[in-house]
Every structure is written in C-alpha cells, then in structure tokens.
Write a protein that holds these residues in place. Sequence first.
Motif, PDB file in Angstrom:
ATOM      1  N   LEU A  61       0.738  -1.095  -0.103  1.00 50.25           N
ATOM      2  CA  LEU A  61       0.027   0.037  -0.040  1.00 50.25           C
ATOM      3  C   LEU A  61       0.721   1.157   0.050  1.00 50.25           C
ATOM      4  O   LEU A  61       0.578   2.266  -0.739  1.00 50.25           O
ATOM      5  CB  LEU A  61      -0.834  -0.062   1.024  1.00 50.25           C
ATOM      6  CG  LEU A  61      -1.973   1.145   1.420  1.00 50.25           C
ATOM      7  CD1 LEU A  61      -3.215   0.610   1.940  1.00 50.25           C
ATOM      8  CD2 LEU A  61      -1.364   2.188   2.067  1.00 50.25           C
ATOM      9  N   PHE A  62       1.743   1.189   0.870  1.00 53.43           N
ATOM     10  CA  PHE A  62       2.868   2.349   0.940  1.00 53.43           C
ATOM     11  C   PHE A  62       3.177   2.741  -0.664  1.00 53.43           C
ATOM     12  O   PHE A  62       3.555   3.963  -0.935  1.00 53.43           O
ATOM     13  CB  PHE A  62       4.079   2.206   1.789  1.00 53.43           C
ATOM     14  CG  PHE A  62       3.662   2.121   3.161  1.00 53.43           C
ATOM     15  CD1 PHE A  62       2.535   3.205   3.706  1.00 53.43           C
ATOM     16  CD2 PHE A  62       4.163   1.429   4.349  1.00 53.43           C
ATOM     17  CE1 PHE A  62       2.144   3.309   5.056  1.00 53.43           C
ATOM     18  CE2 PHE A  62       3.737   1.676   5.548  1.00 53.43           C
ATOM     19  CZ  PHE A  62       2.858   2.517   5.805  1.00 53.43           C
ATOM     20  N   ALA A  63       3.848   1.622  -1.060  1.00 55.55           N
ATOM     21  CA  ALA A  63       4.619   1.740  -2.569  1.00 55.55           C
ATOM     22  C   ALA A  63       3.436   2.408  -3.709  1.00 55.55           C
ATOM     23  O   ALA A  63       4.307   2.882  -4.761  1.00 55.55           O
ATOM     24  CB  ALA A  63       5.170   0.497  -2.823  1.00 55.55           C
ATOM     25  N   GLU A  64       2.407   1.750  -3.544  1.00 56.05           N
ATOM     26  CA  GLU A  64       1.282   2.157  -4.809  1.00 56.05           C
ATOM     27  C   GLU A  64       0.476   3.337  -4.609  1.00 56.05           C
ATOM     28  O   GLU A  64       0.013   3.407  -5.552  1.00 56.05           O
ATOM     29  CB  GLU A  64       0.621   0.512  -4.821  1.00 56.05           C
ATOM     30  CG  GLU A  64       1.577  -0.288  -5.487  1.00 56.05           C
ATOM     31  CD  GLU A  64       0.677  -1.676  -5.616  1.00 56.05           C
ATOM     32  OE1 GLU A  64      -0.543  -1.579  -5.815  1.00 56.05           O
ATOM     33  OE2 GLU A  64       1.438  -2.626  -5.863  1.00 56.05           O
ATOM     34  N   SER A  65       0.545   3.906  -3.515  1.00 52.35           N
ATOM     35  CA  SER A  65      -0.543   4.888  -3.210  1.00 52.35           C
ATOM     36  C   SER A  65       0.024   6.241  -3.382  1.00 52.35           C
ATOM     37  O   SER A  65       0.902   6.553  -3.125  1.00 52.35           O
ATOM     38  CB  SER A  65      -0.771   4.922  -1.653  1.00 52.35           C
ATOM     39  OG  SER A  65      -1.534   3.341  -1.510  1.00 52.35           O
ATOM     40  N   ASP A  66      -0.907   7.113  -4.040  1.00 45.83           N
ATOM     41  CA  ASP A  66      -0.424   8.813  -4.254  1.00 45.83           C
ATOM     42  C   ASP A  66      -1.040   9.472  -3.108  1.00 45.83           C
ATOM     43  O   ASP A  66      -0.194  10.387  -2.804  1.00 45.83           O
ATOM     44  CB  ASP A  66      -1.452   9.209  -5.470  1.00 45.83           C
ATOM     45  CG  ASP A  66      -0.930   8.373  -6.709  1.00 45.83           C
ATOM     46  OD1 ASP A  66       0.209   8.596  -7.119  1.00 45.83           O
ATOM     47  OD2 ASP A  66      -1.906   7.812  -7.465  1.00 45.83           O
ATOM     48  N   TYR A  67      -2.134   8.715  -2.538  1.00 39.58           N
ATOM     49  CA  TYR A  67      -2.558   9.437  -1.271  1.00 39.58           C
ATOM     50  C   TYR A  67      -2.806   8.242  -0.293  1.00 39.58           C
ATOM     51  O   TYR A  67      -3.107   7.062  -0.644  1.00 39.58           O
ATOM     52  CB  TYR A  67      -3.803  10.069  -1.281  1.00 39.58           C
ATOM     53  CG  TYR A  67      -3.975  11.146  -2.686  1.00 39.58           C
ATOM     54  CD1 TYR A  67      -3.869  12.698  -2.194  1.00 39.58           C
ATOM     55  CD2 TYR A  67      -4.178  10.925  -3.700  1.00 39.58           C
ATOM     56  CE1 TYR A  67      -3.672  13.659  -2.987  1.00 39.58           C
ATOM     57  CE2 TYR A  67      -4.061  11.883  -4.709  1.00 39.58           C
ATOM     58  CZ  TYR A  67      -3.919  13.397  -4.141  1.00 39.58           C
ATOM     59  OH  TYR A  67      -3.686  14.087  -5.353  1.00 39.58           O
ATOM     60  N   ILE A  68      -2.572   8.319   1.110  1.00 38.38           N
ATOM     61  CA  ILE A  68      -2.754   7.440   2.117  1.00 38.38           C
ATOM     62  C   ILE A  68      -3.413   7.945   3.272  1.00 38.38           C
ATOM     63  O   ILE A  68      -3.126   9.042   3.886  1.00 38.38           O
ATOM     64  CB  ILE A  68      -1.266   6.886   2.695  1.00 38.38           C
ATOM     65  CG1 ILE A  68      -0.410   6.275   1.555  1.00 38.38           C
ATOM     66  CG2 ILE A  68      -1.655   5.867   3.691  1.00 38.38           C
ATOM     67  CD1 ILE A  68       1.009   6.086   2.034  1.00 38.38           C
ATOM     68  N   THR A  69      -4.594   7.425   3.684  1.00 39.75           N
ATOM     69  CA  THR A  69      -5.270   7.805   4.659  1.00 39.75           C
ATOM     70  C   THR A  69      -5.266   6.667   5.792  1.00 39.75           C
ATOM     71  O   THR A  69      -5.680   5.657   5.620  1.00 39.75           O
ATOM     72  CB  THR A  69      -6.804   8.277   4.452  1.00 39.75           C
ATOM     73  OG1 THR A  69      -7.506   8.652   5.654  1.00 39.75           O
ATOM     74  CG2 THR A  69      -7.398   7.131   3.772  1.00 39.75           C
ATOM     75  N   VAL A  70      -5.091   7.018   7.100  1.00 39.74           N
ATOM     76  CA  VAL A  70      -5.062   6.028   8.171  1.00 39.74           C
ATOM     77  C   VAL A  70      -6.352   6.133   9.046  1.00 39.74           C
ATOM     78  O   VAL A  70      -6.449   7.042   9.499  1.00 39.74           O
ATOM     79  CB  VAL A  70      -3.589   6.131   8.873  1.00 39.74           C
ATOM     80  CG1 VAL A  70      -3.387   7.493   9.466  1.00 39.74           C
ATOM     81  CG2 VAL A  70      -3.515   5.127   9.828  1.00 39.74           C
ATOM     82  N   HIS A  71      -6.771   4.929   9.476  1.00 36.51           N
ATOM     83  CA  HIS A  71      -7.891   4.743  10.379  1.00 36.51           C
ATOM     84  C   HIS A  71      -7.663   3.573  11.112  1.00 36.51           C
ATOM     85  O   HIS A  71      -8.510   2.598  11.157  1.00 36.51           O
ATOM     86  CB  HIS A  71      -9.159   4.835   9.358  1.00 36.51           C
ATOM     87  CG  HIS A  71      -9.260   5.844   8.616  1.00 36.51           C
ATOM     88  ND1 HIS A  71      -9.554   7.003   9.044  1.00 36.51           N
ATOM     89  CD2 HIS A  71      -9.129   5.934   7.380  1.00 36.51           C
ATOM     90  CE1 HIS A  71      -9.693   8.139   7.977  1.00 36.51           C
ATOM     91  NE2 HIS A  71      -9.294   7.400   7.002  1.00 36.51           N
ATOM     92  N   VAL A  72      -6.584   3.479  12.135  1.00 39.53           N
ATOM     93  CA  VAL A  72      -6.380   2.554  12.961  1.00 39.53           C
ATOM     94  C   VAL A  72      -6.204   3.108  14.435  1.00 39.53           C
ATOM     95  O   VAL A  72      -5.677   4.295  14.421  1.00 39.53           O
ATOM     96  CB  VAL A  72      -5.273   1.675  12.746  1.00 39.53           C
ATOM     97  CG1 VAL A  72      -5.200   0.936  11.300  1.00 39.53           C
ATOM     98  CG2 VAL A  72      -4.011   2.664  12.558  1.00 39.53           C
ATOM     99  N   PRO A  73      -6.417   2.151  15.505  1.00 36.21           N
ATOM    100  CA  PRO A  73      -6.201   2.655  16.781  1.00 36.21           C
ATOM    101  C   PRO A  73      -4.721   2.808  17.164  1.00 36.21           C
ATOM    102  O   PRO A  73      -3.911   2.201  16.594  1.00 36.21           O
ATOM    103  CB  PRO A  73      -6.911   1.580  17.624  1.00 36.21           C
ATOM    104  CG  PRO A  73      -6.943   0.608  16.980  1.00 36.21           C
ATOM    105  CD  PRO A  73      -7.012   0.960  15.530  1.00 36.21           C
ATOM    106  N   LEU A  74      -4.475   3.610  18.157  1.00 39.53           N
ATOM    107  CA  LEU A  74      -3.204   3.903  18.839  1.00 39.53           C
ATOM    108  C   LEU A  74      -2.933   2.596  19.603  1.00 39.53           C
ATOM    109  O   LEU A  74      -3.474   2.559  20.560  1.00 39.53           O
ATOM    110  CB  LEU A  74      -2.887   5.185  19.490  1.00 39.53           C
ATOM    111  CG  LEU A  74      -1.558   5.412  20.042  1.00 39.53           C
ATOM    112  CD1 LEU A  74      -0.516   5.579  18.903  1.00 39.53           C
ATOM    113  CD2 LEU A  74      -1.425   6.691  20.763  1.00 39.53           C
TER     114      LEU A  74
END
Length: 399
Positions: free
Chosen positions: A199-212
Amino acid sequence: MSIMTLDKVQTIKTLNGIAESGLNVFDKDGYRIDNDSDNPDAIVVRSYNMHSMEFDHNLKAIARAGAGVNNIPVDKCTERGIVVFNTPGANANAVKELVLTSLMASSRNLFAGISWVESLEGEGEKIPELVEAGKKQFVGNEIKGKTLGVIGLGAVGALVANDALDLDMDVLGFDPFISVDTAWNLSRKIQRAMTIEQLFAESDYITVHVPLTSDTKGMFNKATFNIMKEGAQILNFSRGELVDEEDMAEALENGKIGKYITDFPSEKLINMKNVISIPHLGASTKESEENCAFMASRQTKEFLETGNIKNSVNFPNASLPYTGKRRFTGFHKNVPNMVGQITSVLSNYNLNIADMVNRSRGDYAYTMIDIDNQVNGEDMNGLEEAIKQIDGFITARII
C-alpha cells in the motif's frame, strides 16, 4: 462484592453538553436526568476528565458519547464492575466527510490559496490583477485516477474507501483484522493490499484509520516514508502519535512527502512546511454529536434494563433475549469453576435456569442467567448473601 436490584427510577447524570435528542431515549417514567446527583446509576459523558472523580457503589455504567475513552479511568471502573461504553461508528460519516474534503482541498492547494488571498487586504482595485498573476503558484492536482491507500477498514475507513471510488479514484485497502460485517459493506472494486508495504509503495494518497497501540505508534516514520512514492500525501484523522513528527519534518523538507494533513495539531507541526493542521474537527458536527448521544444513551438503557452489553471497552459484549423472567447478572474474575459455583448456589435454592450466557475478556468475565421460577423475598435475601461469598465476584444485579 455488592448486589444491586433495578430500582423503578434510574438516575442518569451527564457531563458536558449531551444532545437532548439522545437523552430523550431515557423515558420520563423510568428515568430521571439529574446532573447534580452524587449517586447516579449511570453517567453519559463526552470529553470531561473523570480521572479524579469518586464513584459511588450505585454507579453501574459510564457511556462515552464518542470513540476515545482516555478521559475515563477504565481500569478503575473494571475493578469496580462498572461497564464503560463507547460509540464506535456513530461519528463515522462526519470523519469521512472531513477526510474527503481535506483530500480534495489539499490537492488543489485550496488552504494555501485562501490564506494568500486574505493577505491581499488593502490592495483595493489591484486585487483582480494580483489574483490572476499569483494564482499560478497554487496549481494543484486532480484526484481522479489517482490511488488512495486506506489503512484500516473499520467504520470510517470503509466509508472513505467506498466514497473515494465514486470520485473515480483507485482504492487500495489494507486491514488484516477486517470484520465480516465490514467486509460485506465494502465495494468489490476496492483492491486488497496483501501487505502494508504494498500500500505504501503504490498509493498517491494514504489515509489511516487505526487505533493507537504499541504496534501502530510511529508507524509513519523514515523507513516507511522511503517506501512511498515521491510526493505522496498522508492524511491522519486517527491519532497524532501514529506519525513520527521528526521524521515527517525531514520527509516534507526533502519532498519525499508532499503534504501531511492531520486533525491533531502540535507545537512541532504548526509551522512545519507543507503541513495542514486541522483543530480536531473530525467528529465536530451537530449530526455526529446527536448520533453519539443517542447511541450512548440507548446502550446504557439496554444494559440497565436487561443486562445486555454492547460496545463495552472493558467487559465482554454479551446478549441474551430478555423475556421478562427474573435475571441474574454478575461481573467476576475470569477464573475456573466460577459458573459452576453460581449454578450451584441457584440449585441450593431450587431455582431452575431458563437460559444463560457467560463471556470473558482478559482477566474478567460476565455472566447472565435467567431464572425459570419465581423468587420470593426470603430466598432473594439468602441468594444475595450466598453469591457474596463466592471468591472473585465483583458485583452483581438481579433484574
């Protein structure tokens, strides 16, 4: 260990301004809203810091009208047998809309452009000419045809992923812990990333929705930035600590990361190059506040009236259809033979079990038992005393 019976009128205390539409769940005949009470049956709260509060023995539940519960002393509540609820998903649409708004606005350099226009105050009739000459510095990019990587496909992530498809983006999702319910709600057009590195390598934009967690803290760092596309944009509407700010500053400075959009401003981020800091507005909508208040109130009412637990952060979820029979509920340590000891006590009083459920979560467990026959007052007193003697019991109710 104490035993509590369900009184006719339950007292509900609220902290912060809880939406009236949510509190209307508590009907006037069976409940009383009293924000001055020192001995409520339940508390509905938003962001009020409860860590210094003392809790009376009568308190049975605390419901957070929101997702995070860091303002509530959860461990203390668990030790006292107080259920802590939250409202996952109630504000999901509000967060989704802000994520997509920020995605488009940042791609078009809208925030910087608006700020620049405001700097033209006092230029009078020159403003139209200055705008035409200066707008070139804010040329942006369209999101159509670009790849959006969504990390975490829970309540918010799933909505973002589905709606991004409708904006003609290619969507790549990663969530090794995706639930069956969420999977059913995801579009088949969402591509699955087999690893987060993909996902890191192929994405132009990255949105994160995980708990800490200990595993996700600092998950965006120099090593992961190096995997990403040159100029990738990162959106963080989950928790600020997911990003190593020192590494982010370096990545923004050298252009490896194009922009960082976050709902969690900090001293380091405020003047950092290419950072858009939003004042924690993710769930700040009237609709979201009403949804959270309604969900928190409904879960609290269900627990007080039936013992059923849904969306608890400290005890296991447990549900048993309520048929009106006398119901025993108990919180206790998760140790061997606890259920056997409970059923043995019931048997000593010639009480038949109509139905039961036992659920555990870590070191604690919750048991609900429906009793098939009537329990007279004398037996009730004896039953209470016998259950009190069971080692490891925290608190119990008879509904």
